[in-house]
Every structure is written in structure tokens, then in C-alpha cells.
Design an enzyme around this catalytic site. Structure first.
Site, PDB file in Angstrom:
ATOM      1  N   TYR A   6       1.510  11.821  -3.376  1.00 15.95           N
ATOM      2  CA  TYR A   6       1.508  10.839  -2.281  1.00 15.95           C
ATOM      3  C   TYR A   6       0.427   9.779  -2.482  1.00 15.95           C
ATOM      4  O   TYR A   6       0.670   8.579  -2.334  1.00 15.95           O
ATOM      5  CB  TYR A   6       1.295  11.609  -0.974  1.00 15.95           C
ATOM      6  CG  TYR A   6       1.327  10.789   0.283  1.00 15.95           C
ATOM      7  CD1 TYR A   6       2.540  10.425   0.865  1.00 15.95           C
ATOM      8  CD2 TYR A   6       0.154  10.404   0.925  1.00 15.95           C
ATOM      9  CE1 TYR A   6       2.575   9.684   2.046  1.00 15.95           C
ATOM     10  CE2 TYR A   6       0.171   9.679   2.097  1.00 15.95           C
ATOM     11  CZ  TYR A   6       1.389   9.316   2.659  1.00 15.95           C
ATOM     12  OH  TYR A   6       1.416   8.593   3.831  1.00 15.95           O
ATOM     13  N   LYS A  44       0.663   5.749  -2.939  1.00 19.87           N
ATOM     14  CA  LYS A  44       0.044   4.844  -1.950  1.00 19.87           C
ATOM     15  C   LYS A  44      -1.026   3.952  -2.595  1.00 19.87           C
ATOM     16  O   LYS A  44      -1.219   2.812  -2.168  1.00 19.87           O
ATOM     17  CB  LYS A  44      -0.550   5.660  -0.795  1.00 19.87           C
ATOM     18  CG  LYS A  44       0.509   6.375   0.059  1.00 19.87           C
ATOM     19  CD  LYS A  44       1.483   5.379   0.667  1.00 19.87           C
ATOM     20  CE  LYS A  44       2.464   6.026   1.630  1.00 19.87           C
ATOM     21  NZ  LYS A  44       3.425   5.068   2.210  1.00 19.87           N
TER      22      LYS A  44
HETATM   23  P1  NDP Z   1       8.209   9.789   9.510  1.00 14.08           P
HETATM   24  O1  NDP Z   1       8.390  11.013   8.680  1.00 14.08           O
HETATM   25  O2  NDP Z   1       8.069   9.910  10.977  1.00 14.08           O
HETATM   26  O3  NDP Z   1       9.375   8.722   9.176  1.00 14.08           O
HETATM   27  C1  NDP Z   1       9.687   8.409   7.848  1.00 14.08           C
HETATM   28  C2  NDP Z   1      10.787   7.386   7.829  1.00 14.08           C
HETATM   29  O4  NDP Z   1      11.087   7.075   6.464  1.00 14.08           O
HETATM   30  C3  NDP Z   1      12.075   7.909   8.454  1.00 14.08           C
HETATM   31  O5  NDP Z   1      12.773   6.870   9.084  1.00 14.08           O
HETATM   32  C4  NDP Z   1      12.837   8.392   7.231  1.00 14.08           C
HETATM   33  O6  NDP Z   1      14.242   8.454   7.414  1.00 14.08           O
HETATM   34  C5  NDP Z   1      12.480   7.293   6.255  1.00 14.08           C
HETATM   35  N1  NDP Z   1      12.784   7.677   4.882  1.00 14.08           N
HETATM   36  C6  NDP Z   1      12.289   8.711   4.170  1.00 14.08           C
HETATM   37  N2  NDP Z   1      12.861   8.752   2.955  1.00 14.08           N
HETATM   38  C7  NDP Z   1      13.732   7.707   2.883  1.00 14.08           C
HETATM   39  C8  NDP Z   1      14.619   7.220   1.904  1.00 14.08           C
HETATM   40  N3  NDP Z   1      14.763   7.819   0.702  1.00 14.08           N
HETATM   41  N4  NDP Z   1      15.366   6.132   2.186  1.00 14.08           N
HETATM   42  C9  NDP Z   1      15.265   5.523   3.385  1.00 14.08           C
HETATM   43  N5  NDP Z   1      14.462   5.941   4.367  1.00 14.08           N
HETATM   44  C10 NDP Z   1      13.697   7.032   4.118  1.00 14.08           C
HETATM   45  O7  NDP Z   1       6.931   9.097   8.881  1.00 14.08           O
HETATM   46  P2  NDP Z   1       5.873   8.049   9.494  1.00 14.08           P
HETATM   47  O8  NDP Z   1       6.510   7.176  10.480  1.00 14.08           O
HETATM   48  O9  NDP Z   1       4.657   8.807   9.845  1.00 14.08           O
HETATM   49  O10 NDP Z   1       5.548   7.243   8.156  1.00 14.08           O
HETATM   50  C11 NDP Z   1       5.953   5.896   7.938  1.00 14.08           C
HETATM   51  C12 NDP Z   1       5.113   5.337   6.801  1.00 14.08           C
HETATM   52  O11 NDP Z   1       3.739   5.392   7.170  1.00 14.08           O
HETATM   53  C13 NDP Z   1       5.263   6.127   5.497  1.00 14.08           C
HETATM   54  O12 NDP Z   1       5.254   5.249   4.399  1.00 14.08           O
HETATM   55  C14 NDP Z   1       4.002   6.987   5.497  1.00 14.08           C
HETATM   56  O13 NDP Z   1       3.619   7.358   4.216  1.00 14.08           O
HETATM   57  C15 NDP Z   1       2.999   6.045   6.156  1.00 14.08           C
HETATM   58  N6  NDP Z   1       1.828   6.715   6.700  1.00 14.08           N
HETATM   59  C16 NDP Z   1       1.955   7.637   7.713  1.00 14.08           C
HETATM   60  C17 NDP Z   1       0.826   8.283   8.199  1.00 14.08           C
HETATM   61  C18 NDP Z   1       0.877   9.301   9.296  1.00 14.08           C
HETATM   62  O14 NDP Z   1      -0.156   9.966   9.551  1.00 14.08           O
HETATM   63  N7  NDP Z   1       1.976   9.470   9.999  1.00 14.08           N
HETATM   64  C19 NDP Z   1      -0.511   7.993   7.642  1.00 14.08           C
HETATM   65  C20 NDP Z   1      -0.504   6.994   6.617  1.00 14.08           C
HETATM   66  C21 NDP Z   1       0.619   6.386   6.170  1.00 14.08           C
HETATM   67  P3  NDP Z   1      14.951   9.838   7.934  1.00 14.08           P
HETATM   68  O15 NDP Z   1      14.704   9.917   9.428  1.00 14.08           O
HETATM   69  O16 NDP Z   1      16.374   9.648   7.557  1.00 14.08           O
HETATM   70  O17 NDP Z   1      14.288  10.964   7.197  1.00 14.08           O
END
Ligand code: NDP
Length: 232
Positions: free
Chosen positions: A138, A142
Site C-alpha cells: 500500500y 501511495k
Molecule cells: P473504502 O474501502 O471505503 O472505498 C474504496 C472505494 O474504492 C470503493 O468505492 C471501492 O469500490 C473502490 N474500489 C476499490 N477497488 C476498485 C477497483 N478495482 N475499481 C474501481 N473501484 C474500486 O475506502 P476509503 O474511502 O477509505 O478510501 C478511498 C481512498 O482514500 C483510497 O485510495 C484509500 O487508499 C485512501 N485513504 C484512505 C484512508 C482511510 O483511513 N480510510 C487513509 C488514507 C488514504 P467497491 O465498493 O466496489 O469495493
């Protein structure tokens, strides 16, 4: 602006899509079969698949018009200690969180170059700057997106296109639910503001980066992390 947000059906992506829609942008949100927030138009897309990404952009272009701003937000975790992490486990996270970002922003630039304008925002992570045990896959991805944004900033700046990264810290979403209680306790003790962030707080930074006020900001990383990632 016409904006495409990846992974807009939940978490940070849903909050960003809702916020941008409330600000008057025309927002398209990608999903993999789930509903997107009210006011956001849904389009199916899997960021690990070149053709799926191209289809999503084509659908937006045909039904509405060219994408003027993109928020590359979709991401996954698949944590594990380095000694036990398989190459496949490393690769799946890279394919979604790094190559997936490349697929989306590369496709987005096609129109932006024609328009000589565009905003690219990539959702990185504070852990990509500081490192995190159990997350070599990860954090590699990032850290990598910072390189993508900075190279895009240099390559496309003369065409009026900006590219920036938002680096959230621990944020209250499904993703943060996967973190162990011990890690939560340790994290909280290291966050100067003493709490996790909300998806809406990340969305506020995205809204700013799409606003006219951010027109001279490119190649930067904006931490929205309660202070945990400062200094990197
Ligand atoms: P969630 O797990 O809540 O949501 C992830 C989203 O990404 C979902 O909509 C998921 O779709 C989608 N997704 C995953 N894989 C794919 C794919 N192959 N194609 C299309 N869509 C995909 O995560 P967060 O909202 O927490 O995270 C959003 C971003 O923020 C990410 O990049 C994460 O790394 C980053 N982030 C999050 C942190 C946290 O603490 N939450 C901290 C730092 C960064 P589906 O519902 O279909 O699985």
C-alpha cells in the site's frame, strides 16, 4: 466543471462526489454495481481494467461531455507483514492503487490536453510518506502516486493542467475498519489532533483543489491527517 470521481459509491469517494455536486459541479461517480450518492451520475468502472476505464470515460463523453477534472480515489488495502506477503498480494494493491491511478489519469489527460485545461487530484495517503508496518504494498503505491502527480505537473503544466495529491490520515470509512484495535490505539496517540478524520474533511480539500482559488497549485501534496504525517 464536469468531474469524474473513482470509487464514488462509499467512503471518501462518496463524500467527495457529494460535496462537489453540492458545489454545482456536474459529477460522475464510478462504482462496481453499487449506488452512488444522490445528485451524482453513476458509471461502472474497474480501475484494474484498461477497457473498463476507457468505457467509463466514453460513456461520460457521449452522454454528457468531456471530463474536465478527475479525482482518482479508488483504492484497496491487503495488509500483511513483509515476510508473509506474496508477490500476488503486493501486485494486486499496486494494480489498483498505482497502475489504476495511472489508467484513470492517463485517459483523463486525453481531453484535458485538447482543452488546454484540467484538474487532476489523486488520493494518496499519509502512510505513503511516512511508511507503515504491514503495508509495504500500500505505501509503495501511495508513495508512487506522488511521483505520478509531480511528473504530470511538470509535463502538463504548460497546457493549463494541474495535478495534486491529497494525503489523508486515518479516516472514518470501511477501510479504517480493517485496522486492528491495537493499531487504532497507537495511531490515536500519534495524531496531534487526537482523532480520526471524516470523509467530509477530505472532500473539503478536493473541493478547494477544483476551485478557481487553487489555479496556481500544482505538484503538491496536501495532508489532511490531523498532523500525523507532518514533516514528510
Ligand atoms: P473504502 O474501502 O471505503 O472505498 C474504496 C472505494 O474504492 C470503493 O468505492 C471501492 O469500490 C473502490 N474500489 C476499490 N477497488 C476498485 C477497483 N478495482 N475499481 C474501481 N473501484 C474500486 O475506502 P476509503 O474511502 O477509505 O478510501 C478511498 C481512498 O482514500 C483510497 O485510495 C484509500 O487508499 C485512501 N485513504 C484512505 C484512508 C482511510 O483511513 N480510510 C487513509 C488514507 C488514504 P467497491 O465498493 O466496489 O469495493
Amino acid at each position: 466543471m464536469r468531474v469524474l470521481v473513482t470509487g464514488a459509491n462509499r467512503g471518501i469517494g462518496a463524500a467527495i462526489a457529494s460535496r462537489l455536486s453540492a458545489e454545482g459541479h456536474t459529477v460522475w461517480g464510478t462504482h462496481r454495481g453499487a449506488a452512488v450518492p444522490d445528485g451524482v451520475r453513476g458509471v461502472e468502472c474497474d480501475v484494474t481494467d484498461d477497457e473498463s476505464v476507457d468505457r467509463a470515460f466514453k460513456l461520460v463523453e457521449t452522454e454528457d461531455g468531456p471530463v474536465e477534472a478527475v479525482i482518482a480515489n479508488a483504492g484497496i488495502t491487503e495488509d500483511g507483514l513483509v515476510m508473509r506477503m506474496s508477490t500476488a498480494q503486493f501486485g494486486r494493491v499496486i494494480d489498483t492503487n498505482l497502475t489504476g491511478v495511472f489508467r484513470v489519469v492517463q485517459r483523463a489527460t486525453r481531453n484535458m490536453l485538447k482543452q488546454r485545461a484540467g484538474r487532476i487530484v489523486i488520493i494518496g495517503s499519509a502512510s505513503g510518506l511516512s511508511g507503515m508496518p504491514g503495508q509495504v504494498n500500500y505505501t509503495a503505491a501511495k508513495a508512487g502516486v506522488v511521483g505520478i502527480a509531480r511528473s504530470l505537473a511538470r509535463e502538463l503544466g504548460s497546457r493549463g493542467i494541474t495535478a495534486n495529491v491529497i494525503a489523508p490520515g486515518f479516516t472514518e470509512t470501511d477501510m479504517a475498519e480493517t485496522v486492528s484495535a491495537k493499531m487504532v490505539e497507537t495511531a490515536l496517540s500519534h495524531i496531534p489532533l487526537g482523532r480520526f478524520g471524516t470523509p467530509e474533511e477530505i472532500a473539503a480539500a478536493a473541493a478547494f483543489l477544483l476551485s478557481p482559488d487553487a489555479g496556481y497549485i500544482t505538484g503538491t501534496v496536501i495532508n489532511v491527517d490531523g498532523g500525523i504525517g507532518m514533516g514528510h
